[in-house]
Design an enzyme around this catalytic site. Structure first.
Site, PDB file in Angstrom:
ATOM      1  CE1 TYR A 181      16.478  38.378  14.574  1.00  0.00           C
ATOM      2  CE2 TYR A 181      15.702  40.206  15.924  1.00  0.00           C
ATOM      3  CZ  TYR A 181      16.512  39.092  15.754  1.00  0.00           C
ATOM      4  OH  TYR A 181      17.338  38.695  16.774  1.00  0.00           O
TER       5      TYR A 181
ATOM      6  CD  GLU B 169      17.484  35.340  15.872  1.00  0.00           C
ATOM      7  OE1 GLU B 169      18.301  36.224  16.164  1.00  0.00           O
ATOM      8  OE2 GLU B 169      17.757  34.386  15.125  1.00  0.00           O
TER       9      GLU B 169
END
Ligand code: GDP
Ligand code: MN
Length: 379
Positions: free
Chosen positions: A101, A189
């Site tokens: 992530y 992101e």
């Protein structure tokens, strides 16, 4: 403002982030043509403004153009978390060895731009934060220098990346930082950011949220809007330059001024009610705008009563009252309504509303108590 994955991917590609080739399709035939152009295994992905598409069946691998066509046929029209899929992205598939992530947000408390990373990728970061908070590495960028290579190395080592990947991670982190800052994003992101079996980085899923307040600096942003994905009430509100946010309560609020709208909602809560919306008709609202606002409020089936709370400053109360009367004639609401008009020409305003079937109030407290009562069928 939310944008689609394929749009975020185009933006990230401009910063050299490793997103790979892709295109967007609205029909299975178009999806097939894209797969033919890519010429290898592709992934067909639902383009809706929510995460968790993988689990919902909105992401399928396709080894041939025919499979891509079939996957697109299955995904187009599908409902994911209440949203209908109208577009799919067809992208070069990635061989995944490990999922990470990587995200950037504004840490308002620290007044810093914060990069977050985790070796527990692919999972929503909120879940990691809840279940394994120690697995999230957080490094704040320097307010003057930005996110430097040493910040990126700190993150890479924090995730336990081996030397070569720690080094190749650095330009990805700094590019994502530039992408976030230069695009006035509130979130940038990549989840998952992937290491392939060959040890190369790939951005498999791209997400960017844009800061609406910066729209005047970005003439290209309106083109990102997808009316298919927006609630009709929000589209109509924007068309009339009305600030509208739908909420879960029963009391519709029509207010001029954002601060007054906030305190109106607070007062309704104080007296045990729940606002159905935040709505600011702004200054100088005329009859057509008031009517539009009323239509928007009443399009919410949860609304059991409406409170008009108007402060007449530059906007005169009699003018708003005439707007309200015209709106009532046009919209013909069946729910009870309470009006509080205060300020310039308030006496004239109230006289005009006295003719309409409306309860009136002079203080905020009285108005809130009345509207809470009538929303429950009282008087
Ligand atoms: P999300 O579920 O909406 O967040 O969509 P993602 O794009 O993040 O995809 C969800 C999951 O599908 C990823 O974590 C991967 O495990 C898988 N996936 C997506 N794209 C690919 C791909 O190109 N190759 C492989 N092998 N898996 C993929
Ligand atoms: Mn994802």
């Amino acid at each position: 403002m939310k944008i689609h994955e394929y749009q975020a991917r185009e933006i990230m590609a401009r910063y050299g982030l490793p997103v790979g080739g892709s295109d967007v399709a609205t029909t299975p035939q178009e999806a097939r043509a894209i797969a033919e152009r890519v010429g290898r295994t592709v992934v067909v992905k639902a383009q809706v403004h929510v995460g968790g598409r993988g689990k919902a069946g909105g992401i399928k691998l396709a080894h041939t153009p025919a499979e891509a066509e079939a996957a697109a046929a299955a995904i187009l029209g599908m409902e994911i978390k209440g949203l209908t899929v109208r577009k799919v992205m067809v992208a070069e598939a990635v061989d995944i060895a490990r999922e990470f992530y990587l995200g950037i947000v504004m840490d308002r408390a620290a007044r810093r731009v914060l990069m977050m990373a985790s070796a527990e990728g692919g999972v929503e970061i909120e879940t990691v934060a809840r279940e394994k908070p120690e697995a999230i590495i957080r490094v704040a960028a320097d307010p003057l220098l930005g996110l430097r290579d040493y910040h990126a190395r700190q993150i890479a080592f924090g995730m336990g990346l081996p030397g070569p990947q720690a080094l190749s991670f650095v330009p990805i982190a700094t590019a994502l930082y530039r992408c976030y800052v230069e695009n006035d994003a509130t979130l940038a992101e990549i989840n998952p950011l992937v290491l392939t079996p060959a040890g190369e980085w790939r951005a498999v899923d791209s997400k960017i949220l844009l800061d609406d307040s910066a729209i005047s600096r970005h003439p290209d942003w309106p083109a990102y809007r997808d009316p298919d994905t927006e609630a009709p009430a929000e589209v109509e509100a924007r068309a009339h330059d009305i600030s509208y946010v739908k909420l879960d309560g029963e009391i519709g609020c029509m207010v001029n001024g954002a601060g007054l709208a906030m305190s109106t909602m607070d007062t309704i809560k104080l007296y045990g009610g729940a606002p159905a919306n935040f709505l600011d008709i702004g200054g100088g609202a005329r009859a057509d705008k008031v009517a539009a606002a009323l239509r928007i409020i009443l399009s919410d089936p949860n609304v059991k009563a409406v409170l008009f709370n108007i402060f007449g400053g530059i906007t005169r109360c009699d003018e708003v009252a005439r707007g309200v009367v015209a709106a009532l004639e046009e919209v013909k609401p069946t729910v009870p309504m309470v009006a509080r008009l205060v300020g310039t020409n308030e006496v004239e305003g109230r006289a005009i509303l006295a003719g309409a079937r409306m309860l009136t109030a002079t203080t905020m407290a009285e108005a809130a108590q009345k509207v809470v009562a009538v929303s429950r069928g009282g008087s």
